[in-house]
Scaffold this motif. Structure first.
Motif, PDB file in Angstrom:
ATOM      1  N   SER A 216     -19.414  35.901 -14.105  1.00 51.36           N
ATOM      2  CA  SER A 216     -19.003  36.935 -13.157  1.00 51.36           C
ATOM      3  C   SER A 216     -18.340  36.272 -11.961  1.00 51.36           C
ATOM      4  CB  SER A 216     -20.203  37.778 -12.703  1.00 51.36           C
ATOM      5  OG  SER A 216     -21.109  37.002 -11.931  1.00 51.36           O
ATOM      6  N   THR A 217     -17.610  37.084 -11.197  1.00 56.87           N
ATOM      7  CA  THR A 217     -16.988  36.616  -9.961  1.00 56.87           C
ATOM      8  C   THR A 217     -17.459  37.522  -8.830  1.00 56.87           C
ATOM      9  OG1 THR A 217     -15.037  37.982 -10.396  1.00 56.87           O
ATOM     10  CG2 THR A 217     -14.958  35.674 -11.108  1.00 56.87           C
ATOM     11  N   HIS A 218     -17.507  36.978  -7.628  1.00 56.29           N
ATOM     12  CA  HIS A 218     -18.062  37.765  -6.529  1.00 56.29           C
ATOM     13  C   HIS A 218     -17.312  37.505  -5.228  1.00 56.29           C
ATOM     14  CE1 HIS A 218     -20.581  33.987  -6.622  1.00 56.29           C
ATOM     15  NE2 HIS A 218     -20.217  33.995  -5.352  1.00 56.29           N
ATOM     16  N   HIS A 219     -17.628  38.318  -4.224  1.00 55.73           N
ATOM     17  CA  HIS A 219     -16.995  38.214  -2.910  1.00 55.73           C
ATOM     18  C   HIS A 219     -17.929  37.640  -1.860  1.00 55.73           C
ATOM     19  CE1 HIS A 219     -19.394  41.807  -2.256  1.00 55.73           C
ATOM     20  NE2 HIS A 219     -18.772  42.397  -3.261  1.00 55.73           N
ATOM     21  N   ASP A 220     -19.264  37.727  -2.105  1.00 59.40           N
ATOM     22  CA  ASP A 220     -20.261  37.207  -1.167  1.00 59.40           C
ATOM     23  C   ASP A 220     -20.122  37.835   0.215  1.00 59.40           C
ATOM     24  OD1 ASP A 220     -22.511  35.661  -0.633  1.00 59.40           O
ATOM     25  OD2 ASP A 220     -21.355  33.949   0.071  1.00 59.40           O
ATOM     26  N   ALA A 221     -19.583  39.065   0.277  1.00 64.41           N
ATOM     27  CA  ALA A 221     -19.474  39.738   1.572  1.00 64.41           C
ATOM     28  C   ALA A 221     -20.840  39.732   2.262  1.00 64.41           C
ATOM     29  CB  ALA A 221     -18.996  41.176   1.373  1.00 64.41           C
ATOM     30  N   PRO A 222     -20.840  39.511   3.568  1.00 69.54           N
ATOM     31  CA  PRO A 222     -19.713  39.575   4.497  1.00 69.54           C
ATOM     32  C   PRO A 222     -18.979  38.259   4.743  1.00 69.54           C
ATOM     33  CG  PRO A 222     -21.739  39.446   5.714  1.00 69.54           C
ATOM     34  CD  PRO A 222     -22.128  39.454   4.266  1.00 69.54           C
ATOM     35  N   VAL A 223     -19.055  37.301   3.793  1.00 65.54           N
ATOM     36  CA  VAL A 223     -18.207  36.111   3.920  1.00 65.54           C
ATOM     37  C   VAL A 223     -16.747  36.544   4.056  1.00 65.54           C
ATOM     38  CG1 VAL A 223     -17.348  34.099   2.664  1.00 65.54           C
ATOM     39  CG2 VAL A 223     -19.794  34.580   2.738  1.00 65.54           C
TER      40      VAL A 223
ATOM     41  N   ARG B  17      -8.911  41.500  -3.913  1.00 65.43           N
ATOM     42  CA  ARG B  17      -8.789  40.105  -3.495  1.00 65.43           C
ATOM     43  C   ARG B  17      -9.546  39.202  -4.475  1.00 65.43           C
ATOM     44  NH1 ARG B  17      -5.171  37.792  -0.828  1.00 65.43           N
ATOM     45  NH2 ARG B  17      -5.357  39.232   0.940  1.00 65.43           N
ATOM     46  N   VAL B  18     -10.702  39.661  -4.953  1.00 65.45           N
ATOM     47  CA  VAL B  18     -11.446  38.906  -5.964  1.00 65.45           C
ATOM     48  C   VAL B  18     -10.608  38.778  -7.227  1.00 65.45           C
ATOM     49  CG1 VAL B  18     -13.519  38.857  -7.415  1.00 65.45           C
ATOM     50  CG2 VAL B  18     -13.679  39.660  -5.047  1.00 65.45           C
ATOM     51  N   LEU B  19     -10.045  39.888  -7.675  1.00 65.47           N
ATOM     52  CA  LEU B  19      -9.226  39.876  -8.896  1.00 65.47           C
ATOM     53  C   LEU B  19      -8.026  38.959  -8.736  1.00 65.47           C
ATOM     54  CD1 LEU B  19      -8.594  41.078 -11.696  1.00 65.47           C
ATOM     55  CD2 LEU B  19      -7.354  42.916 -10.513  1.00 65.47           C
ATOM     56  N   ASP B  20      -7.314  39.096  -7.640  1.00 67.37           N
ATOM     57  CA  ASP B  20      -6.118  38.292  -7.396  1.00 67.37           C
ATOM     58  C   ASP B  20      -6.445  36.797  -7.383  1.00 67.37           C
ATOM     59  OD1 ASP B  20      -3.213  38.101  -6.156  1.00 67.37           O
ATOM     60  OD2 ASP B  20      -4.506  36.876  -4.892  1.00 67.37           O
ATOM     61  N   ALA B  21      -7.514  36.423  -6.681  1.00 68.55           N
ATOM     62  CA  ALA B  21      -7.853  35.003  -6.574  1.00 68.55           C
ATOM     63  C   ALA B  21      -8.266  34.421  -7.914  1.00 68.55           C
ATOM     64  CB  ALA B  21      -8.969  34.815  -5.546  1.00 68.55           C
ATOM     65  N   THR B  22      -8.950  35.203  -8.736  1.00 73.02           N
ATOM     66  CA  THR B  22      -9.399  34.710 -10.042  1.00 73.02           C
ATOM     67  C   THR B  22      -8.218  34.477 -10.974  1.00 73.02           C
ATOM     68  OG1 THR B  22     -11.432  36.004  -9.734  1.00 73.02           O
ATOM     69  CG2 THR B  22     -10.987  35.155 -11.942  1.00 73.02           C
ATOM     70  N   VAL B  23      -7.208  35.317 -10.862  1.00 74.60           N
ATOM     71  CA  VAL B  23      -6.042  35.218 -11.748  1.00 74.60           C
ATOM     72  C   VAL B  23      -5.017  34.221 -11.229  1.00 74.60           C
ATOM     73  CG1 VAL B  23      -4.083  36.500 -12.715  1.00 74.60           C
ATOM     74  CG2 VAL B  23      -6.363  37.553 -12.628  1.00 74.60           C
ATOM     75  N   THR B  24      -4.711  34.264  -9.930  1.00 76.41           N
ATOM     76  CA  THR B  24      -3.615  33.435  -9.406  1.00 76.41           C
ATOM     77  C   THR B  24      -4.089  32.145  -8.752  1.00 76.41           C
ATOM     78  OG1 THR B  24      -3.581  34.396  -7.175  1.00 76.41           O
ATOM     79  CG2 THR B  24      -2.373  35.575  -8.897  1.00 76.41           C
ATOM     80  N   ARG B  25      -5.292  32.145  -8.151  1.00 77.91           N
ATOM     81  CA  ARG B  25      -5.829  30.995  -7.423  1.00 77.91           C
ATOM     82  C   ARG B  25      -4.828  30.476  -6.379  1.00 77.91           C
ATOM     83  NH1 ARG B  25     -10.524  28.568  -9.853  1.00 77.91           N
ATOM     84  NH2 ARG B  25      -9.983  26.576  -8.879  1.00 77.91           N
ATOM     85  N   ARG B  26      -4.146  31.410  -5.738  1.00 78.57           N
ATOM     86  CA  ARG B  26      -3.165  31.039  -4.724  1.00 78.57           C
ATOM     87  C   ARG B  26      -3.840  31.026  -3.358  1.00 78.57           C
ATOM     88  NH1 ARG B  26       1.950  30.183  -5.228  1.00 78.57           N
ATOM     89  NH2 ARG B  26       2.144  31.243  -7.233  1.00 78.57           N
TER      90      ARG B  26
END
Length: 557
Positions: free
Chosen positions: A453-460, A467-476
């Motif tokens: 799984s992937t997470h956001h750890d909010a309120p980090v 943003r979670v989806l984008d970072a997992t796919v693009t890692r930009r």
């Protein structure tokens, strides 16, 4: 009468839907039927999934239509790891985040934001006797340092001022806040925490890990139960705005877990909420309250152990020195543990012996070494079973550690959103250019056929699902660099890591995570189909509606 007698059995047994959803792409996350034209819902559960004609057979005179109007529907997102209660605190505090989530870029803009918030919330400040801000990050400040008590004294010399680092593992206090927390030059560092001091031996105001947690607890204690109940309601509403139909408070204590239960019993949650109380605080409380069943949308799901701290804040426990840490660190500095090896072994043994799911925060390699050794020992002692022990974060990992986690059937919840927020910082200061590509190594897991799984750890950061989806796919990263091209995954895999796989992580895969007959009608409606657009634009998708058991609990204006 003759017509009824001649009607086929299927028609007689046909169930009529309360609502039929159609008119746009529907991604089910069910490999057997990955897409559908329509979904029928009855009594809060999915009745039928299929073509428009198939689902239309369940329409009755009272059936409502939910027209997607070209928008895309998916299963509701399942929060794999976040801190919903603290997210509520963030929602009600001064926003100290840097762009794109805030406007703080240096110490001056940080203190100005605090002054502006205090002026706009004068009644709340007076009631709580506290000015609080959330989300500052030295990695994004021009000065590349924490604010000090002297900096925060410029906000107020009379009222405690406390700011929380974006990691949630450290923060800074002004002189009045230090006084209220009982911290002086004579105070000793607590186990698993540090009080930073200047050359004169006086506290600088910066507190790490357990020193930070203790101070924060004292400062917000005057808010009382009503204040925490407000945080809980605000947090659940914030999560729903980002498409989450299940939210997690990833580390609670008995008092805050009781607050969540009270809000739930009063009907205060429109989405499901689960929590993992801190196992080093009260094991008996966990054993007495843990359950796989929700009551009024709330359950205690298991236990939480925290072994180390924040990688970007240089408190995570590595197996080698940090590359170029910013601050006053001794040569060869590797971070430190928040829990001892003895505590870790004992906690894992207790969880395995009692059949309680254990979630463990282990950010860096040294912490994972401790966790792997403890789970290995407990597995040999108690034998294999479907325990679904969870690694939380695992940002700095060796590939042999991933192999060990697979061998031990540990479910890994990773944090690829770090590639956006701190990928550049990790390259320059924490792990260096040789290792930065392998932070949050989702590609290693895909190669081994592992669910994760992937997470956001909010309120980090905000619980921003896109943003979670984008970072997992693009890692930009913020600078536009791609942090670890080999660790990128395809969009469908990334969506499973936000829906069906975290449902499995929490033992809820039979009721949530995919759109299938019999499962809860938990949906999210997006402005575009993530599988049909340029992956570089995933972060521009909007959450337009969140639906919990057939009821719309959030709708964008």
């Amino acid at each position: 009468m003759a017509g009824v007698l001649l009607a086929p059995p299927a028609a007689l047994a046909r169930e009529l839907a309360d609502t039929i959803y159609s008119g746009g792409p529907i991604l089910t996350m069910n490999d057997a039927t990955p897409s559908a034209e329509a979904v029928a819902v009855r009594d809060g559960k999915v009745l039928a999934v299929g073509t428009a004609a198939e689902v239309e057979s369940h329409r009755g005179p009272e059936t409502k239509t939910f027209d997607l109007a070209g928008r895309t529907m998916l299963p509701g997102f399942f929060d794999a790891h976040g801190h919903m209660l603290m997210g509520g605190l963030q929602a009600l505090s001064a926003n100290l985040l840097s762009p794109p989530d805030g406007e703080v870029t240096d110490i001056a803009s940080l203190t100005e934001s605090l002054r502006g918030w205090a002026a706009s919330n004068a009644d709340a400040v007076a009631q709580a006797n506290l000015v609080i801000g959330f989300g500052y990050d030295p990695a994004q400040l021009v000065e590349e340092r924490h604010p000090t008590r002297e900096d925060l004294d410029t906000v107020s010399a009379d009222v405690p001022v406390f700011v929380v680092h974006q990691s949630g593992h450290m923060g800074a206090a002004n002189s009045k806040a230090l006084e209220a927390a009982g911290i002086t030059s004579d105070s000793e560092d607590p186990a698993g925490g540090k009080i930073l001091r200047g050359a004169d031996g006086q506290p600088t105001g910066v507190l790490e890990e357990n020193a930070f947690y203790a101070a924060l607890s004292k400062l917000i204690q005057p808010l009382g139960a009503e204040g925490f109940e407000t945080f809980a309601r605000a947090g659940a509403e914030l999560w729903a705005r980002y498409g989450y139909t299940t939210a997690e408070e990833g580390r609670s204590v008995p008092a805050t877990a009781d607050v969540l239960r009270k809000v739930a019993d009063e009907g205060g949650f429109k989405i499901d909420v689960l929590t993992y109380p801190d196992v080093l605080v009260d094991r008996d409380y966990i054993a007495a309250h843990v359950s796989r069943e929700y009551q009024n949308r709330f359950r205690v799901a298991g236990a939480k152990l925290t072994i180390d701290g924040s990688p970007q804040g240089f408190t995570a426990l590595r197996d080698r020195p940090y590359y170029d840490p910013v601050g006053d660190y001794p040569p060869g500095y590797k971070g430190y543990a928040a829990a001892t090896m003895e505590q870790t072994v004992a906690v894992i043994d207790w969880a395995f012996a009692n059949g309680i799911q254990i979630n463990t925060h282990a950010n860096a390699e040294g912490a994972s070494d401790m966790l792997i050794a403890s789970i290995d020992a407990a597995t040999k002692k108690y034998g294999p079973a479907d325990r679904r022990a969870v690694l939380i974060h695992g940002q700095f990992l060796r590939e042999d550690q991933v192999d060990s986690y697979k061998r031990l059937n540990v479910f890994m919840s990773l944090f690829p959103m770090h590639t956006f927020y701190w990928g550049d910082w990790h390259r320059e200061h924490t792990v260096g250019p040789e290792l930065v590509d392998d932070i949050s190594p989702t590609g290693w897991l895909v190669k081994r056929g592992m669910r994760f799984s992937t997470h956001h750890d909010a309120p980090v950061a905000f619980p921003d699902s896109m943003r979670v989806l984008d970072a997992t796919v693009t890692r930009r990263s913020r600078s536009g660099d791609i942090v670890g091209p080999a660790q990128r995954v395809d969009v469908m895999t990334a969506l499973k890591a936000m829906t069906i796989w975290p449902a499995y992580q929490h033992f809820e895969e039979t009721t949530k995570g995919s759109i299938e007959p019999g499962k809860l009608a938990d949906f999210v409606v997006l402005s575009a189909d993530p599988t049909a657009i340029d992956p570089e634009t995933l972060d521009t998708i909007d959450v337009l509606a969140t639906i919990k058991e057939g009821e719309v609990v959030f709708e964008a204006r």
